[in-house]
Structures are given as C-alpha cells and as structure tokens.
Motif scaffolding. Structure first.
Motif, PDB file in Angstrom:
ATOM      1  N   LEU A 106       0.839  -1.200   0.000  1.00 32.97           N
ATOM      2  CA  LEU A 106       0.000   0.000   0.000  1.00 32.97           C
ATOM      3  C   LEU A 106       0.872   1.247   0.000  1.00 32.97           C
ATOM      4  O   LEU A 106       0.561   2.238  -0.680  1.00 32.97           O
ATOM      5  N   ASP A 107       1.969   1.214   0.735  1.00 32.87           N
ATOM      6  CA  ASP A 107       2.854   2.376   0.812  1.00 32.87           C
ATOM      7  C   ASP A 107       3.444   2.705  -0.557  1.00 32.87           C
ATOM      8  O   ASP A 107       3.479   3.876  -0.967  1.00 32.87           O
ATOM      9  N   ASN A 108       3.910   1.680  -1.276  1.00 31.89           N
ATOM     10  CA  ASN A 108       4.459   1.886  -2.617  1.00 31.89           C
ATOM     11  C   ASN A 108       3.401   2.493  -3.537  1.00 31.89           C
ATOM     12  O   ASN A 108       3.644   3.484  -4.231  1.00 31.89           O
ATOM     13  N   LEU A 109       2.215   1.912  -3.529  1.00 31.94           N
ATOM     14  CA  LEU A 109       1.137   2.389  -4.394  1.00 31.94           C
ATOM     15  C   LEU A 109       0.761   3.833  -4.083  1.00 31.94           C
ATOM     16  O   LEU A 109       0.587   4.652  -4.990  1.00 31.94           O
ATOM     17  N   CYS A 110       0.639   4.145  -2.802  1.00 39.46           N
ATOM     18  CA  CYS A 110       0.196   5.488  -2.423  1.00 39.46           C
ATOM     19  C   CYS A 110       1.276   6.532  -2.671  1.00 39.46           C
ATOM     20  O   CYS A 110       0.980   7.644  -3.126  1.00 39.46           O
ATOM     21  N   ALA A 116       1.704  10.386  -1.415  1.00 41.00           N
ATOM     22  CA  ALA A 116       1.467  10.391   0.035  1.00 41.00           C
ATOM     23  C   ALA A 116       1.915   9.059   0.618  1.00 41.00           C
ATOM     24  O   ALA A 116       1.612   8.003   0.057  1.00 41.00           O
ATOM     25  N   ALA A 117       2.621   9.100   1.737  1.00 40.11           N
ATOM     26  CA  ALA A 117       3.158   7.885   2.348  1.00 40.11           C
ATOM     27  C   ALA A 117       2.376   7.507   3.599  1.00 40.11           C
ATOM     28  O   ALA A 117       1.709   8.348   4.217  1.00 40.11           O
ATOM     29  N   TYR A 140      -3.098   6.683  13.240  1.00 33.72           N
ATOM     30  CA  TYR A 140      -2.424   5.932  12.177  1.00 33.72           C
ATOM     31  C   TYR A 140      -3.425   5.137  11.344  1.00 33.72           C
ATOM     32  O   TYR A 140      -3.367   5.141  10.105  1.00 33.72           O
ATOM     33  N   CYS A 141      -4.351   4.477  12.002  1.00 29.43           N
ATOM     34  CA  CYS A 141      -5.327   3.650  11.297  1.00 29.43           C
ATOM     35  C   CYS A 141      -6.234   4.516  10.415  1.00 29.43           C
ATOM     36  O   CYS A 141      -6.550   4.150   9.276  1.00 29.43           O
ATOM     37  N   THR A 142      -6.626   5.673  10.927  1.00 31.11           N
ATOM     38  CA  THR A 142      -7.437   6.598  10.128  1.00 31.11           C
ATOM     39  C   THR A 142      -6.659   7.085   8.910  1.00 31.11           C
ATOM     40  O   THR A 142      -7.208   7.209   7.808  1.00 31.11           O
ATOM     41  N   ASP A 143      -5.367   7.351   9.102  1.00 29.50           N
ATOM     42  CA  ASP A 143      -4.520   7.756   7.971  1.00 29.50           C
ATOM     43  C   ASP A 143      -4.515   6.678   6.887  1.00 29.50           C
ATOM     44  O   ASP A 143      -4.589   6.978   5.689  1.00 29.50           O
ATOM     45  N   ASP A 144      -4.418   5.411   7.301  1.00 27.97           N
ATOM     46  CA  ASP A 144      -4.413   4.312   6.333  1.00 27.97           C
ATOM     47  C   ASP A 144      -5.748   4.203   5.596  1.00 27.97           C
ATOM     48  O   ASP A 144      -5.785   3.913   4.395  1.00 27.97           O
ATOM     49  N   VAL A 145      -6.834   4.421   6.314  1.00 24.87           N
ATOM     50  CA  VAL A 145      -8.153   4.384   5.676  1.00 24.87           C
ATOM     51  C   VAL A 145      -8.268   5.512   4.652  1.00 24.87           C
ATOM     52  O   VAL A 145      -8.780   5.313   3.538  1.00 24.87           O
ATOM     53  N   ARG A 146      -7.768   6.676   5.015  1.00 22.06           N
ATOM     54  CA  ARG A 146      -7.820   7.811   4.083  1.00 22.06           C
ATOM     55  C   ARG A 146      -6.996   7.509   2.826  1.00 22.06           C
ATOM     56  O   ARG A 146      -7.438   7.787   1.703  1.00 22.06           O
ATOM     57  N   LEU A 147      -5.816   6.940   3.006  1.00 20.70           N
ATOM     58  CA  LEU A 147      -4.986   6.580   1.853  1.00 20.70           C
ATOM     59  C   LEU A 147      -5.685   5.542   0.974  1.00 20.70           C
ATOM     60  O   LEU A 147      -5.668   5.642  -0.258  1.00 20.70           O
ATOM     61  N   THR A 148      -6.285   4.547   1.620  1.00 21.73           N
ATOM     62  CA  THR A 148      -6.985   3.500   0.866  1.00 21.73           C
ATOM     63  C   THR A 148      -8.155   4.087   0.090  1.00 21.73           C
ATOM     64  O   THR A 148      -8.365   3.756  -1.085  1.00 21.73           O
ATOM     65  N   ARG A 149      -8.903   4.964   0.740  1.00 24.65           N
ATOM     66  CA  ARG A 149     -10.022   5.622   0.043  1.00 24.65           C
ATOM     67  C   ARG A 149      -9.521   6.434  -1.146  1.00 24.65           C
ATOM     68  O   ARG A 149     -10.089   6.380  -2.245  1.00 24.65           O
ATOM     69  N   ASP A 150      -8.448   7.188  -0.952  1.00 27.21           N
ATOM     70  CA  ASP A 150      -7.937   8.039  -2.030  1.00 27.21           C
ATOM     71  C   ASP A 150      -7.368   7.207  -3.176  1.00 27.21           C
ATOM     72  O   ASP A 150      -7.499   7.587  -4.349  1.00 27.21           O
ATOM     73  N   LEU A 151      -6.736   6.078  -2.850  1.00 27.50           N
ATOM     74  CA  LEU A 151      -6.237   5.185  -3.895  1.00 27.50           C
ATOM     75  C   LEU A 151      -7.408   4.591  -4.682  1.00 27.50           C
ATOM     76  O   LEU A 151      -7.365   4.502  -5.915  1.00 27.50           O
ATOM     77  N   TYR A 152      -8.441   4.195  -3.964  1.00 28.22           N
ATOM     78  CA  TYR A 152      -9.654   3.673  -4.594  1.00 28.22           C
ATOM     79  C   TYR A 152     -10.264   4.716  -5.528  1.00 28.22           C
ATOM     80  O   TYR A 152     -10.629   4.409  -6.674  1.00 28.22           O
ATOM     81  N   GLU A 153     -10.350   5.949  -5.068  1.00 28.04           N
ATOM     82  CA  GLU A 153     -10.931   7.014  -5.882  1.00 28.04           C
ATOM     83  C   GLU A 153     -10.082   7.296  -7.124  1.00 28.04           C
ATOM     84  O   GLU A 153     -10.610   7.513  -8.213  1.00 28.04           O
ATOM     85  N   PHE A 163       2.833   2.125  -9.398  1.00 36.77           N
ATOM     86  CA  PHE A 163       3.788   1.663  -8.395  1.00 36.77           C
ATOM     87  C   PHE A 163       5.199   1.833  -8.931  1.00 36.77           C
ATOM     88  O   PHE A 163       5.414   1.946 -10.147  1.00 36.77           O
ATOM     89  N   LEU A 164       6.168   1.879  -8.011  1.00 38.50           N
ATOM     90  CA  LEU A 164       7.573   1.960  -8.391  1.00 38.50           C
ATOM     91  C   LEU A 164       8.087   0.545  -8.539  1.00 38.50           C
ATOM     92  O   LEU A 164       8.087  -0.233  -7.581  1.00 38.50           O
ATOM     93  N   SER A 165       8.528   0.198  -9.739  1.00 34.52           N
ATOM     94  CA  SER A 165       8.909  -1.172 -10.055  1.00 34.52           C
ATOM     95  C   SER A 165      10.106  -1.642  -9.245  1.00 34.52           C
ATOM     96  O   SER A 165      11.032  -0.878  -8.969  1.00 34.52           O
ATOM     97  N   ARG A 166      10.088  -2.927  -8.901  1.00 32.45           N
ATOM     98  CA  ARG A 166      11.193  -3.532  -8.151  1.00 32.45           C
ATOM     99  C   ARG A 166      12.478  -3.570  -8.961  1.00 32.45           C
ATOM    100  O   ARG A 166      13.567  -3.570  -8.405  1.00 32.45           O
ATOM    101  N   ASP A 167      12.370  -3.641 -10.283  1.00 27.70           N
ATOM    102  CA  ASP A 167      13.570  -3.721 -11.119  1.00 27.70           C
ATOM    103  C   ASP A 167      14.049  -2.339 -11.558  1.00 27.70           C
ATOM    104  O   ASP A 167      14.808  -2.204 -12.512  1.00 27.70           O
TER     105      ASP A 167
END
Length: 272
Positions: A106-110, A116-117, A140-153, A163-167
């Motif tokens: 989730l951190d990589n995606l966001c 936003a991290a 912290y948990c609310t921050d994660d919910v906000r990030l998840t909502r914003d990623l969903y949107e 996402f930032l590729s591993r390679d």
C-alpha cells in the motif's frame, strides 16, 4: 441508499505471538477505523465497539480495503455474527495482483500514485497497544483508511494506479477495473474474439504500462485485430496509425463496432 465502507484495522498481537499467519483469528483487534461514503465521516472503533461496526457492515453495498480478504476480515470473524468473508468486498490488493501479477505494498502504491506515504506500520501499532497509546493507533489507522479511500478514488477515476517497479524500471501503471462498468476478463476476450472472427473494428479502453510518457496513460483506441495470441493481440491502432501489440489484461473495457476491416496482405504474410 446503500453505503460504501472503507476500513482498516490494527491488532493487539503480532504473528510471532499467535504462532504464525495461519492463526489470524487470534491476533485480536485493538482499533478499527472506517470511512462511510454515505455520511462522509471517519469512525474509530475500539475492540469493545466492534458491534457498532458490524451494524454498519450489514447494510453496506460495498466494503473496500487493502488486503482485507487475506487479513482484516479473517481477524474480525471471532467478533461477528455475520460472516465477514460473505460481504460484498472489493479488495484493492486482489485487483493490483490481477493487474500486475504480484503483490505491491500500500505504501508503494500510495507514494507513487498519490504522492502520500503511510504514517507508520502495523508493528508500530502493536507496540503502541502495549504502551497504551490508543489515540496514536487511531490516528495511524485513520490515515491508512484515508490513503486506501484516495487510492480507490484515483483508480475509479483513472482506470489505473501506479507503483515503483522492483527492477528500477520506474513508475508502472497497473490497470484496475473497480470504476469500469462492463465486461471483465472473460467477457473482454469474447468481444475481442468476435471482433477478430467478424473482422469488425473494436473500441478498447486501454491503459499503457509506462508512466514516463507525458500523455495520458488511459486512452480509448479503435483497433483492427490481426492476430489473437493467448494474453496478447496484435492489430492496427487507429490512434497511433500503425500496428501495435496489446496486452489483454490492460484492456479495461471493449466494444464491438460495425466498422469492417481487412487484414492487409503484408500483415497476413507477417503473421503466417
């Protein structure tokens, strides 16, 4: 009107304390935070209040989260009368894995998609519980919910997340279909097969892999299909005015048109 709920939870214990990942039901909830689209509010529940969250879930038309099928919902099972795994769930992790073939944090995606991290990590929340810092966990948990909502949107609006590729290949777009009405993979392939068989141009909603180009990653393209080959198809792209190879998993939607086409002689020779 049914509600859409986005949620995340934190646990009292870590995997080492309960004997491994196969004992999710023993982790116990310290804090669960949720966002309701209907009320446009964030909520924080401690373990003793989880019955109120169950009531919210019971009337939800969609439950959104990140890795909730593999973690959060099994953790909740001992607390609920209803079966959390039977809920109408959209797990963003599942969609990401379907689009790219492996798990991405989730951190990589966001960070890559939203700039936003995450403000902390799950093990920090376990430590805070031991220290009695419940308000820290809620924040912290609310921050994660906000990030998840914003990623969903973002995915719902744009048809992809990044996402930032591993390679170290840079930023890569992952096609997601949680905002697209219409055919999913099975239906898409049937439409493409029909277009090829009938030699009718097909209109596709397509997400390009690389995010280094300045133009939008998601475009509508009109394609004359020359060849279908497993997970790919080759054809003439009217947008680019040249033959292109397309990956089926990057097609968000497809629509058969009435426009006929013929495969040029040179293309037929090449495909033999």
């Amino acid at each position: 009107m049914t509600d859409t709920i986005v949620f995340d939870l934190e646990t009292k214990k870590d995997f080492a304390e309960v004997g491994g990942r196969e004992h999710l039901e023993k982790l116990e909830v310290s804090v669960l935070c949720a966002y309701s689209y209907l009320s446009d509010k964030f909520y924080a529940f401690e373990e003793k209040d989880l019955g109120r969250f169950e009531t919210m879930l019971a009337s939800a038309g969609k439950v959104v989260g990140f890795n909730i099928k593999g973690f959060d919902l099994p953790v909740l099972r001992p607390y609920f009368k209803l079966d959390p795994l039977a809920l109408p769930v959209l797990d963003l992790m599942d969609e990401v894995v379907s689009g790219v073939g492996f798990r991405v944090s989730l951190d990589n995606l966001c960070q890559t998609t939203l700039g936003a991290a995450k403000s902390a990590h799950g093990l920090d929340a376990v430590r805070w519980y031991r220290e009695g810092k419940i308000e820290e966990i809620k924040k912290y948990c609310t921050d994660d919910v906000r990030l998840t909502r914003d990623l969903y949107e973002f995915g719902k609006t744009n048809g992809h997340v990044l996402f930032l590729s591993r390679d170290q290949a840079g930023r890569v777009a992952i096609p997601v279909r949680w905002g697209v009405l219409g055919a999913r993979d099975g239906g898409l392939k049937k439409i493409l097969e029909e277009a090829f068989a009938r030699k009718k141009s097909v209109e596709i909603d397509y997400v390009t892999r690389s995010s280094d180009r300045p133009d939008p990653l998601r475009k509508t393209r009109l394609v004359d299909i020359y060849k279908l080959d497993g997970d790919f198809f080759e054809g003439f792209c009217h947008l680019r005015k040249s033959p292109r190879i397309f990956k089926i998993e990057r097609v968000l939607a497809a629509k058969l048109t009435a426009l006929p086409y013929e495969i040029p002689g040179e293309a037929q020779t090449k495909l033999l």
